[in-house]
Motif scaffolding. Structure first.
Motif, mmCIF file in Angstrom:
data_model
loop_
_atom_site.group_PDB
_atom_site.id
_atom_site.type_symbol
_atom_site.label_atom_id
_atom_site.label_comp_id
_atom_site.label_asym_id
_atom_site.label_seq_id
_atom_site.Cartn_x
_atom_site.Cartn_y
_atom_site.Cartn_z
ATOM 1 N N PRO A 238 0.930 -0.965 0.241
ATOM 2 C CA PRO A 238 -0.170 -0.377 -0.191
ATOM 3 C C PRO A 238 0.921 1.428 0.111
ATOM 4 O O PRO A 238 0.773 2.103 -0.379
ATOM 5 N N GLU A 239 1.934 1.159 0.647
ATOM 6 C CA GLU A 239 2.874 2.311 0.573
ATOM 7 C C GLU A 239 4.045 2.672 -0.743
ATOM 8 O O GLU A 239 4.305 3.462 -0.542
ATOM 9 N N MET A 240 3.525 2.304 -2.052
ATOM 10 C CA MET A 240 4.079 1.737 -3.146
ATOM 11 C C MET A 240 3.845 2.193 -3.963
ATOM 12 O O MET A 240 2.470 1.847 -4.659
ATOM 13 N N THR A 241 4.593 3.056 -5.141
ATOM 14 C CA THR A 241 3.631 3.700 -5.952
ATOM 15 C C THR A 241 3.344 2.852 -7.043
ATOM 16 O O THR A 241 4.769 1.762 -7.152
ATOM 17 N N VAL A 242 2.649 2.593 -6.942
ATOM 18 C CA VAL A 242 2.725 1.115 -8.986
ATOM 19 C C VAL A 242 1.733 2.118 -9.780
ATOM 20 O O VAL A 242 0.647 2.495 -9.453
ATOM 21 N N GLU A 243 2.440 1.685 -10.918
ATOM 22 C CA GLU A 243 1.353 2.492 -12.369
ATOM 23 C C GLU A 243 1.355 0.814 -13.718
ATOM 24 O O GLU A 243 1.920 -0.013 -13.010
ATOM 25 N N PHE A 244 -0.168 0.997 -14.001
ATOM 26 C CA PHE A 244 -0.870 -0.163 -14.791
ATOM 27 C C PHE A 244 -0.202 0.263 -15.912
ATOM 28 O O PHE A 244 -1.194 1.923 -16.266
ATOM 29 N N ASP A 245 -0.285 -0.672 -17.525
ATOM 30 C CA ASP A 245 0.010 -0.152 -18.485
ATOM 31 C C ASP A 245 0.331 0.919 -18.878
ATOM 32 O O ASP A 245 -0.152 1.889 -19.308
ATOM 33 N N SER A 246 1.533 1.374 -17.918
ATOM 34 C CA SER A 246 1.954 2.699 -18.501
ATOM 35 C C SER A 246 3.803 3.448 -19.361
ATOM 36 O O SER A 246 3.444 1.761 -19.426
#
Length: 300
Positions: free
Chosen positions: A11-19
């Protein structure tokens, strides 16, 4: 393969999808990453790597995405950008830096601490991890000259330290590439110096860089390795290729060793221009240029 819901564990980590990776590369080209993660600590990095391996998801780790071309088809699996892992510590003459720290920032910190030896890196637009990976250098200096040790993660997820000798440094090469290791941090041994003299040298090198390199355009930096007994830029210039353009990518009119994205170029444009330059220089001089820039990802 990883799924979106798997990242709920972080929950603390930035994650992007299809970026779109073009937003992060210095060339401003590159297709999408299935998953793009920005860990902030060694713990997060280890945990997300372990999760990817448990799910048989390919992993690609990038530092500052500078000396790099990501193909237009993007990168499948998990891409990890280390830019948030940028802590730098000083202990005596030793600088310890996480892999995501920028070379330019570390060079400035060294100057502020009156430590000399890192001036050569003051204008290199890359990260510590990327610089160690390829033994980056400029104006007579190289990472191998100041590196003391490197903390790495191997394919089994184990952390270990490698000495400078164990890194097997060569010209734009280290053992990290051969063994598919992930750089976590690095220690550099510098020397005591005068802060003003260090700053003067950094100013000199930055002025040289600005006068000779096309910093006003997106680029991947120096495209080719220096061939034995020659300079790549000179060979390209002598072959009459300065200003040669394919698509939106051009051999720089300011420095023939660079290729710049002047008009919405693509990775395919870069690859086509690189191949064209290699062919023409070979025909003109008999010298086969070898790319220094890393080219990764999938073609469309």
């Amino acid at each position: 393969m990883l799924k979106k819901e798997d990242f709920e564990k972080f929950p603390e980590m930035t994650v992007e999808f299809d970026s779109p990776l073009s937003e992060y590369t210095f060339t401003r080209v590159g297709g999408t990453a299935d998953f793009l993660a920005f860990p902030k600590s060694n713990t997060e990095l280890l945990e997300v790597i372990a999760l990817a391996r448990e799910t048989d998801t390919p992993i690609t780790v990038l530092g500052n995405a500078s000396n790099l071309i990501v193909r237009d088809g993007g990168i499948r699996g998990l891409v990890i950008l280390l830019e948030k892992m940028a802590q730098v510590k000083i202990a005596g003459y030793t600088i310890e830096s996480q892999a995501g720290a920028k070379l330019i920032d570390v060079a400035k910190i060294a100057q502020e601490q009156a430590l000399t030896g890192f001036e050569f890196a003051c204008g290199i637009p890359g990260s510590i991890g990327g610089a160690v990976f390829m033994n980056a250098g400029a104006y007579g200096g190289e990472i191998s000259q100041v590196l003391a040790s490197v903390k790495v993660i191997d394919e089994q997820g184990n952390i270990s330290n490698l000495s400078a000798d164990e890194m097997k440094f060569g010209y734009r090469h280290s053992i990290v590439r051969d063994k598919n290791l992930i750089i976590v941090s690095a220690k550099f041994e510098l020397k005591s110096g005068d802060p003003q003299q260090i700053q003067n040298e950094m100013n000199r090198l930055n002025n040289l860089r600005a006068s000779k390199q096309p910093l006003e355009y997106p680029s991947c930096g120096s495209v080719f390795k220096r061939p034995s007994g020659h300079f790549a830029g000179q060979l390209i210039q002598e072959a009459g290729l300065q200003g040669k353009r394919i698509g939106g990518v051009e051999v720089s009119k300011k420095h023939a060793g660079f290729m710049v994205n002047i008009d919405e170029g693509t990775a395919s444009d870069y690859e086509a221009l690189i191949a064209y330059v290699i062919e023409k220089v070979k025909a003109n001089t008999g010298v086969t240029l070898e790319p220094e820039v890393r080219i990764i990802g999938e073609k469309l």
